[in-house]
Design an enzyme around this catalytic site. Structure first.
Site, mmCIF file in Angstrom:
data_model
loop_
_atom_site.group_PDB
_atom_site.id
_atom_site.type_symbol
_atom_site.label_atom_id
_atom_site.label_comp_id
_atom_site.label_asym_id
_atom_site.label_seq_id
_atom_site.Cartn_x
_atom_site.Cartn_y
_atom_site.Cartn_z
ATOM 1 C CB SER A 149 -0.981 -0.087 1.301
ATOM 2 O OG SER A 149 -1.988 0.977 1.225
ATOM 3 C CE1 TYR A 162 0.918 4.545 -5.854
ATOM 4 C CE2 TYR A 162 0.695 6.017 -4.248
ATOM 5 C CZ TYR A 162 1.409 5.016 -4.931
ATOM 6 O OH TYR A 162 2.259 4.377 -4.115
ATOM 7 C CE LYS A 166 0.329 1.583 -3.818
ATOM 8 N NZ LYS A 166 0.883 0.273 -4.135
#
Length: 309
Positions: A149, A162, A166
């Site tokens: 992550s 993104y 994550k």
């Protein structure tokens, strides 16, 4: 060696953190599938074969490794990668998902493809690999899954795709841990801090400077990013989580960087407000008063409105 006789897949292992993880797992005795399709930072196709270079480095040091060039975003390719590990090394004990890419834009400038590609490689790619690997690990009643992550799960300017991926990886990892723990499989996630081509280049540094000038980063935050340590400091925690000694470490999130590793107080109840009368039903007028005075007391707006220029 702590991983003697183990077999592992490390995705995104041609460069950066993935490379350092693959090298260390091999040094600790594991046979490693080094996966990297050789794409650019934004997922563009290149002629590079960094997986070959890492395999050569492992073999030169006396280790065992094979290269794989498939994309984790493809469900069938992910299955073939796991099968290749089992066919070559007899089993799959360890899966480390590092593969990723970036498409950085503000949400109003981001295209649908920018969003879909990042989700596909990061979140779907993690699921693809974990799905196929756990099928094998479950029958073996053994497995170590380490997903990657990022601190971006908290939210990051210009990286909503993104950040979403994550954050999703954390939920995925904790779910796998709960589902698979009874079969001797652990699943944990890393939120690393390391200077790689994904995190530091001229364009990224220029972006940090713009955010500093705009007040979106403090000077201390900017200085810390400019002094970001290398990926080699992340690998030892990953290798530890892959060992038999970590059998009771499951469903956890770790941050790792040079000289510091920490856990996260993730998703636990922090503050509460209560109502006992009227069947426990809050009114909007009550919440207008109670939320600022109770739940949000002393908690600032993370990005307050600015005057128009």
């Amino acid at each position: 060696m702590n991983l003697e006789g183990k077999s592992a897949i490390v995705t995104g292992a041609g460069r950066g953190i993935g490379k350092e993880v693959a090298l260390l797992l091999a040094k600790e005795g594991a046979s490693v599938v080094v996966n990297d399709p050789g794409v650019g930072r934004s997922g563009e196709v290149t002629e590079d074969k960094p997986a070959d270079e890492v395999v050569a480095e492992i073999k030169a040091a006396g280790g065992t490794a094979m290269a794989n060039y498939d994309s984790v975003a493809d469900y069938a390719n992910a299955g073939r990668m796991v099968k290749s590990c089992v066919d070559t090394f007899g089993k799959i004990d360890i899966l480390v998902n590092v593969a990723g890419m970036l498409r950085e834009r503000m949400i109003w400038n981001m295209t649908e493809d920018d969003f879909d590609q990042v989700i596909s490689v990061h979140l779907k790619g993690h699921w693809n690999m974990c799905h196929h690997a756990t099928k094998v690990m479950r029958t073996e009643r053994y497995g170590r899954i380490i997903n990657f992550s990022s601190d971006a799960f908290k939210g990051a300017v210009g990286q909503c795709n993104y950040s979403a991926a994550k954050a999703g990886i954390i939920g995925l990892t904790r779910s796998i841990a709960r589902e698979c723990g009874r079969y001797g499989i652990t699943a944990n996630a890393m939120c690393p801090m390391a200077a790689t081509r994904m995190t530091v280049n001229d364009a990224v540094i220029a972006g940090w400077k713009r955010r500093l000038d705009a007040g979106l980063l403090t000077q201390a935050q900017y200085d810390a990013r400019m002094a970001m340590p290398g990926p080699e400091f992340v690998a030892p925690m990953v290798a530890y989580l892959a060992t038999d000694a970590a059998e009771d470490v499951n469903g956890q999130i770790f941050h790792a960087e040079r000289s510091r590793i920490h856990t996260y107080y993730f998703g636990e109840e922090a503050r509460s407000i209560f109502k006992q009368d009227d069947n426990g039903m809050f009114t909007v007028d009550e919440l207008i008063s109670m939320v600022p005075e109770g739940l949000m007391q002393g908690i600032p707006n993370i990005a307050p409105k600015e005057d128009s220029k």
